[in-house]
Design a protein around this motif. Structure first.
Motif, mmCIF file in Angstrom:
data_model
loop_
_atom_site.group_PDB
_atom_site.id
_atom_site.type_symbol
_atom_site.label_atom_id
_atom_site.label_comp_id
_atom_site.label_asym_id
_atom_site.label_seq_id
_atom_site.Cartn_x
_atom_site.Cartn_y
_atom_site.Cartn_z
ATOM 1 N N ASP A 1 37.317 35.772 53.375
ATOM 2 C CA ASP A 1 37.660 36.125 52.000
ATOM 3 C C ASP A 1 36.462 36.038 51.053
ATOM 4 O OD1 ASP A 1 37.388 33.392 51.710
ATOM 5 O OD2 ASP A 1 39.466 33.028 51.109
ATOM 6 N N ASP A 2 35.258 35.875 51.585
ATOM 7 C CA ASP A 2 34.045 35.866 50.769
ATOM 8 C C ASP A 2 33.585 37.316 50.606
ATOM 9 O OD1 ASP A 2 31.491 35.699 49.670
ATOM 10 O OD2 ASP A 2 31.015 33.838 50.760
ATOM 11 N N GLU A 3 34.170 37.971 49.602
ATOM 12 C CA GLU A 3 33.934 39.402 49.431
ATOM 13 C C GLU A 3 32.463 39.733 49.203
ATOM 14 O OE1 GLU A 3 35.463 43.277 46.889
ATOM 15 O OE2 GLU A 3 36.334 41.311 46.442
ATOM 16 N N ASP B 1 44.192 44.218 52.911
ATOM 17 C CA ASP B 1 42.800 43.761 52.946
ATOM 18 C C ASP B 1 41.868 44.960 52.755
ATOM 19 O OD1 ASP B 1 43.935 41.336 53.602
ATOM 20 O OD2 ASP B 1 43.151 41.280 55.647
ATOM 21 N N SER C 1 39.713 39.706 53.272
ATOM 22 C CA SER C 1 41.030 39.294 52.787
ATOM 23 C C SER C 1 40.935 38.922 51.305
ATOM 24 C CB SER C 1 41.519 38.064 53.562
ATOM 25 O OG SER C 1 41.602 38.350 54.935
ATOM 26 N N PRO C 2 42.037 39.076 50.587
ATOM 27 C CA PRO C 2 42.020 38.634 49.183
ATOM 28 C C PRO C 2 41.698 37.137 49.106
ATOM 29 C CG PRO C 2 44.003 39.904 49.661
ATOM 30 C CD PRO C 2 43.327 39.626 50.963
ATOM 31 N N ALA C 3 40.906 36.762 48.091
ATOM 32 C CA ALA C 3 40.582 35.347 47.914
ATOM 33 C C ALA C 3 41.845 34.561 47.612
ATOM 34 C CB ALA C 3 39.571 35.198 46.780
ATOM 35 N N ARG C 4 41.896 33.363 48.141
ATOM 36 C CA ARG C 4 43.054 32.508 47.894
ATOM 37 C C ARG C 4 42.937 31.846 46.542
ATOM 38 N NH1 ARG C 4 43.949 30.025 53.898
ATOM 39 N NH2 ARG C 4 43.280 31.916 54.923
ATOM 40 N N ALA C 5 44.063 31.709 45.881
ATOM 41 C CA ALA C 5 44.058 31.108 44.536
ATOM 42 C C ALA C 5 43.885 29.614 44.579
ATOM 43 C CB ALA C 5 45.354 31.453 43.821
#
Length: 152
Positions: free
Chosen positions: A101-103, A130, A148-152
């Motif tokens: 998730d590290d875009e 994704d 993947s989308p970053a987790r909140a």
């Protein structure tokens, strides 16, 4: 590599964790490929030629890579010059996959790998939500990148 003995196993030799990492084969281009990947992924690059390893039975192999390795905090990639150009051209059903998730980091990897590559699937939003893309780099290695989308 030895790891400290876990407290619950004081009398046993420490067991090394299992690690799965890609080991790519090239026919004379391993140094070039590893230097290219090192510029993208960073980390430490270690190269040993067939001559340095004492296994160069053919003078043409003396300066080719017997073993090369990139060790970075989040990946290990190994490669060597082995086989013939025909073997390298034969293809494989294997792809190296980079995911997380590290875009910022994954997009930088994609951009680096895309230099001179054949883009099979552009890096775009996939049906599962994704960001995903596939390419074959200029050395013939197939890569998949999944962000993947970053987790909140």
């Amino acid at each position: 590599m030895r790891h400290p003995t876990p407290p619950d196993r004081p009398d046993e030799e420490a067991v090394m964790a299992v690690v799965l990492n890609p080991y790519l084969g090239f026919a004379g281009r391993a140094r070039e490929a590893l230097e290219f990947y090192h510029a993208i992924f960073g980390g430490d690059l270690h190269l040993m030629t067939w001559g340095e390893g004492g296994l160069a039975d053919d003078p043409a192999r003396v300066d080719l890579i017997q073993h090369g390795q990139i060790s970075a905090p989040d990946l290990t990639l190994m490669a060597a010059d082995s086989g013939s150009p025909e073997q390298e051209q034969s293809g494989s059903s294997i792809s190296v996959s980079l995911s997380g998730d590290d875009e910022t980091r994954l997009r930088a990897y994609w951009d680096g790998l895309a230099e001179g590559a054949t883009i099979t699937e552009p890096l775009t939003q996939a049906p599962w939500g994704d960001t995903f893309g596939m390419l074959t780099d200029r050395f013939g290695t197939a890569w998949m990148v999944n962000i993947s989308p970053a987790r909140a």
